[in-house]
Each structure stands twice: as C-alpha cells, then as structure tokens.
Design a protein around this motif. Structure first.
Motif, mmCIF file in Angstrom:
data_model
loop_
_atom_site.group_PDB
_atom_site.id
_atom_site.type_symbol
_atom_site.label_atom_id
_atom_site.label_comp_id
_atom_site.label_asym_id
_atom_site.label_seq_id
_atom_site.Cartn_x
_atom_site.Cartn_y
_atom_site.Cartn_z
ATOM 1 N N ARG A 1 1.948 3.107 -5.432
ATOM 2 C CA ARG A 1 2.359 2.522 -4.145
ATOM 3 C C ARG A 1 3.116 3.549 -3.311
ATOM 4 N NH1 ARG A 1 3.968 -2.118 -7.340
ATOM 5 N NH2 ARG A 1 6.104 -1.381 -7.171
ATOM 6 N N GLN B 1 2.988 6.819 -3.653
ATOM 7 C CA GLN B 1 2.029 7.885 -3.341
ATOM 8 C C GLN B 1 1.206 7.514 -2.110
ATOM 9 O OE1 GLN B 1 -0.446 8.603 -6.745
ATOM 10 N NE2 GLN B 1 -1.574 10.252 -5.772
ATOM 11 N N LYS B 2 0.712 6.308 -2.069
ATOM 12 C CA LYS B 2 -0.107 5.855 -0.946
ATOM 13 C C LYS B 2 0.705 5.830 0.353
ATOM 14 C CE LYS B 2 -2.963 1.973 0.514
ATOM 15 N NZ LYS B 2 -3.458 0.635 0.154
ATOM 16 N N ARG B 3 1.930 5.337 0.281
ATOM 17 C CA ARG B 3 2.764 5.211 1.475
ATOM 18 C C ARG B 3 3.170 6.579 2.038
ATOM 19 N NH1 ARG B 3 3.849 1.101 4.967
ATOM 20 N NH2 ARG B 3 4.034 -0.296 3.192
#
Length: 61
Positions: A42, A44-46
C-alpha cells in the motif's frame, strides 16, 4: 523486516511516516499482524517507491 519491530513501534513509526509523506493516509498505514507485505504494498503504491525503499523508510522511521 522484523515483525516485532513493526508491531512494537508502529504507532510511533506511523506518525513519523505521515509527517514525512503527507500523501499517506491512515488506511495506507493500517497495520494488521501477519500482513506486513500488504502494508508495504500500500505504501509502495501511494509513494511510487520500490519495495526495498519502503522497507528502508519503515526501518528508519
């Protein structure tokens, strides 16, 4: 990443990460024991960072 270091210090680390990266929300930083990889994913994605970068950010927080 050591599960105990996340679990034991997570509230402190979470606060530091939110100060550093205003893009992170409480939902992004929700820690559920045994789901560390999901937490890293999460974040990493943000932030658009690699898994290794995110793990290092958590260690340093």
């Amino acid at each position: 990443m050591n599960k105990l270091s996340i679990k034991g210090n997570w509230n402190e680390k979470k606060g530091k990460l939110k100060q550093q990266f205003s893009k992170l929300t409480d939902d992004d930083l929700l820690f559920i024991e045994g789901k560390e990889e999901e937490l890293v994913g999460r974040i990493q994605k943000r932030l658009g960072k690699s898994k290794e970068e995110v793990q290092e950010l958590i260690r340093k927080a």
